[in-house]
Design a protein around this motif. Structure first.
Motif, PDB file in Angstrom:
ATOM      1  N   GLU A   1       1.977  10.498  -1.616  1.00 51.20           N
ATOM      2  CA  GLU A   1       2.417  11.460  -0.820  1.00 51.20           C
ATOM      3  C   GLU A   1       4.661  11.728  -1.144  1.00 51.20           C
ATOM      4  O   GLU A   1       4.846  12.765  -1.472  1.00 51.20           O
ATOM      5  CB  GLU A   1       2.677  11.017   0.707  1.00 51.20           C
ATOM      6  CG  GLU A   1       1.903  11.092   1.618  1.00 51.20           C
ATOM      7  CD  GLU A   1       1.133  12.489   1.447  1.00 51.20           C
ATOM      8  OE1 GLU A   1       2.182  13.325   1.348  1.00 51.20           O
ATOM      9  OE2 GLU A   1      -0.278  13.476   0.836  1.00 51.20           O
TER      10      GLU A   1
ATOM     11  N   LYS B   1       4.251  13.685  -4.442  1.00 46.31           N
ATOM     12  CA  LYS B   1       3.413  15.102  -3.641  1.00 46.31           C
ATOM     13  C   LYS B   1       5.321  15.397  -2.975  1.00 46.31           C
ATOM     14  O   LYS B   1       6.027  16.839  -3.686  1.00 46.31           O
ATOM     15  CB  LYS B   1       2.687  15.011  -2.497  1.00 46.31           C
ATOM     16  CG  LYS B   1       2.498  16.574  -2.735  1.00 46.31           C
ATOM     17  CD  LYS B   1       1.492  17.226  -0.887  1.00 46.31           C
ATOM     18  CE  LYS B   1      -0.084  15.403  -1.545  1.00 46.31           C
ATOM     19  NZ  LYS B   1      -1.121  15.690  -0.986  1.00 46.31           N
TER      20      LYS B   1
ATOM     21  N   SER C   1       7.853  17.399  -5.687  1.00 47.05           N
ATOM     22  CA  SER C   1       7.417  17.770  -6.450  1.00 47.05           C
ATOM     23  C   SER C   1       7.848  19.097  -6.236  1.00 47.05           C
ATOM     24  O   SER C   1       8.112  19.059  -4.439  1.00 47.05           O
ATOM     25  CB  SER C   1       5.566  18.146  -6.865  1.00 47.05           C
ATOM     26  OG  SER C   1       6.010  19.417  -7.381  1.00 47.05           O
TER      27      SER C   1
ATOM     28  N   ARG D   1       6.016  20.542  -3.961  1.00 44.60           N
ATOM     29  CA  ARG D   1       5.186  20.060  -2.942  1.00 44.60           C
ATOM     30  C   ARG D   1       3.544  19.785  -3.263  1.00 44.60           C
ATOM     31  O   ARG D   1       2.948  20.048  -2.027  1.00 44.60           O
ATOM     32  CB  ARG D   1       5.810  20.775  -1.374  1.00 44.60           C
ATOM     33  CG  ARG D   1       6.829  20.397  -1.289  1.00 44.60           C
ATOM     34  CD  ARG D   1       7.271  19.236  -0.943  1.00 44.60           C
ATOM     35  NE  ARG D   1       8.637  18.877  -0.118  1.00 44.60           N
ATOM     36  CZ  ARG D   1       9.810  18.876  -0.680  1.00 44.60           C
ATOM     37  NH1 ARG D   1       9.654  19.127  -2.005  1.00 44.60           N
ATOM     38  NH2 ARG D   1      11.053  18.964   0.359  1.00 44.60           N
ATOM     39  N   SER D   2       3.845  20.202  -3.872  1.00 45.25           N
ATOM     40  CA  SER D   2       2.187  18.945  -4.742  1.00 45.25           C
ATOM     41  C   SER D   2       1.985  18.630  -5.868  1.00 45.25           C
ATOM     42  O   SER D   2       3.031  17.834  -6.613  1.00 45.25           O
ATOM     43  CB  SER D   2       1.301  20.620  -5.373  1.00 45.25           C
ATOM     44  OG  SER D   2       1.848  21.214  -6.567  1.00 45.25           O
ATOM     45  N   LEU D   3       0.702  17.777  -5.933  1.00 49.93           N
ATOM     46  CA  LEU D   3       0.983  16.677  -7.051  1.00 49.93           C
ATOM     47  C   LEU D   3       1.223  17.190  -8.499  1.00 49.93           C
ATOM     48  O   LEU D   3       0.149  18.485  -9.105  1.00 49.93           O
ATOM     49  CB  LEU D   3      -0.613  16.201  -6.917  1.00 49.93           C
ATOM     50  CG  LEU D   3      -0.589  15.403  -5.721  1.00 49.93           C
ATOM     51  CD1 LEU D   3      -2.173  14.347  -5.368  1.00 49.93           C
ATOM     52  CD2 LEU D   3       0.597  13.879  -5.691  1.00 49.93           C
ATOM     53  N   ASP D   4       1.583  16.711  -8.875  1.00 56.02           N
ATOM     54  CA  ASP D   4       2.084  16.601 -10.419  1.00 56.02           C
ATOM     55  C   ASP D   4       1.404  15.208 -11.521  1.00 56.02           C
ATOM     56  O   ASP D   4       1.255  14.833 -11.601  1.00 56.02           O
ATOM     57  CB  ASP D   4       3.444  16.525 -10.868  1.00 56.02           C
ATOM     58  CG  ASP D   4       3.460  16.798 -12.548  1.00 56.02           C
ATOM     59  OD1 ASP D   4       3.095  17.604 -13.172  1.00 56.02           O
ATOM     60  OD2 ASP D   4       5.228  16.776 -12.788  1.00 56.02           O
TER      61      ASP D   4
ATOM     62  N   VAL E   1       1.192  11.764 -11.837  1.00 55.92           N
ATOM     63  CA  VAL E   1       0.204  10.599 -11.009  1.00 55.92           C
ATOM     64  C   VAL E   1      -0.007   9.865 -12.121  1.00 55.92           C
ATOM     65  O   VAL E   1       0.422   8.421 -11.872  1.00 55.92           O
ATOM     66  CB  VAL E   1      -1.058  11.748 -10.517  1.00 55.92           C
ATOM     67  CG1 VAL E   1      -1.689  10.535  -9.733  1.00 55.92           C
ATOM     68  CG2 VAL E   1      -0.255  12.559  -9.048  1.00 55.92           C
TER      69      VAL E   1
ATOM     70  N   CYS F   1      -6.256  11.388   0.169  1.00 52.72           N
ATOM     71  CA  CYS F   1      -5.324  11.659  -0.755  1.00 52.72           C
ATOM     72  C   CYS F   1      -6.115  11.681  -2.394  1.00 52.72           C
ATOM     73  O   CYS F   1      -5.675  12.071  -2.994  1.00 52.72           O
ATOM     74  CB  CYS F   1      -4.742  10.555  -0.589  1.00 52.72           C
ATOM     75  SG  CYS F   1      -3.614   9.338  -2.054  1.00 52.72           S
TER      76      CYS F   1
ATOM     77  N   HIS G   1      -7.500  15.220  -3.290  1.00 52.62           N
ATOM     78  CA  HIS G   1      -6.385  16.010  -4.124  1.00 52.62           C
ATOM     79  C   HIS G   1      -5.383  15.883  -5.139  1.00 52.62           C
ATOM     80  O   HIS G   1      -5.111  16.458  -5.940  1.00 52.62           O
ATOM     81  CB  HIS G   1      -4.709  15.978  -2.839  1.00 52.62           C
ATOM     82  CG  HIS G   1      -4.959  16.893  -1.493  1.00 52.62           C
ATOM     83  ND1 HIS G   1      -3.763  17.773  -1.259  1.00 52.62           N
ATOM     84  CD2 HIS G   1      -5.578  15.783  -0.290  1.00 52.62           C
ATOM     85  CE1 HIS G   1      -4.876  18.410  -0.344  1.00 52.62           C
ATOM     86  NE2 HIS G   1      -5.392  17.433   0.858  1.00 52.62           N
TER      87      HIS G   1
ATOM     88  N   ALA H   1      -5.748  18.439  -8.259  1.00 56.13           N
ATOM     89  CA  ALA H   1      -5.092  17.977  -9.334  1.00 56.13           C
ATOM     90  C   ALA H   1      -5.454  18.239 -10.821  1.00 56.13           C
ATOM     91  O   ALA H   1      -5.352  17.906 -11.658  1.00 56.13           O
ATOM     92  CB  ALA H   1      -3.528  17.230  -8.917  1.00 56.13           C
TER      93      ALA H   1
END
Length: 237
Positions: free
Chosen positions: A60, A63, A66, A69-72, A76, A119, A122, A126
């Protein structure tokens, strides 16, 4: 000391271990973390859930950091691979512990309650996001083989990426067979996201693979997403 205080101590010591810069501070924080862990075990606390909660919290944070507000995914993968100044790799350790927990007799319900299944969905989504560089040219298996032995300075090497993906998929499949797995996904958009991954694979990705625009590895990841979906729905019944 009661269970709540020990849980607070465990989380605090873990954060100190993760954020400390010197090897001495790392060692001290690690010893305190292990001590709190052992005391929790003696009180039959849900240590497994604490570990998975720590996992979810770290993802989180990525996230939130970023702009979108999303996973890069590069971040990760870096989290799961980066070795800090003390010679530790907190992200890799967390992933390994979670994989160990789902492989054993641990109560999976407590793990699901931590939100880790959502989690992981998501993270997988990604990982399956289109890579713009690969959109511009056709990818062949021979090219992938050549790239497999090369590590970029900025990116995690392909071999490590495969290890992370394998662990993520393994954990997801182990959780998906629990009767409450589907129920644990209804609080956010995770279940819909899982269906979208499958739909994307069926409608778009497989046809693009025939045109040479998508790698075989991406196809395999989509198949894993399908298997996770099937397991989640099958064991719900």
């Amino acid at each position: 000391r009661d269970k709540h205080e020990l849980e607070v101590d465990f989380k605090r010591f873990w954060e100190e271990f993760r954020s400390s810069n010197s090897e001495k501070e790392k060692e001290t924080a690690l010893n305190l973390t292990v001590d709190a862990f052992c005391r929790l075990l003696k009180q039959h606390a849900s240590v497994a859930q604490l570990v998975t909660q720590a996992f979810v919290t770290e993802i989180e944070k990525l996230k939130i950091s970023s702009k979108t507000r999303s996973l890069d995914i590069p971040k990760v993968l870096q989290f799961f691979s980066e070795i800090n100044k003390g010679g530790f790799c907190p992200g890799s350790n967390l992933l390994a512990v979670v994989e160990f927990l789902v492989s054993g007799p641990t109560d999976k319900q407590s793990l699901l309650d931590s939100g880790i299944f959502c989690c992981l969905i998501h993270i997988l989504n990604a990982l399956l996001s289109p890579d713009e560089a690969n959109q511009r040219r056709k990818i062949t298996d021979s090219e992938e083989s050549m790239l497999a032995g090369k590590d970029s300075v900025a990116d995690v090497g392909p071999a490590r990426r495969l290890e992370v993906e394998g662990s993520v998929v393994h954990i997801m499949k182990a959780l998906a067979i629990h009767p409450s797995a589907a129920q644990s996904l209804i609080e956010d958009d995770s279940l819909m996201l899982l269906f979208q991954m499958v739909a994307s694979g069926s409608v778009t990705v497989f046809s693009r693979y025939k045109e040479g625009l998508v790698s075989l590895h991406t196809i395999q990841l989509h198949r894993h997403a399908m298997q996770v979906t099937c397991l989640t729905l099958l064991y719900k019944c």
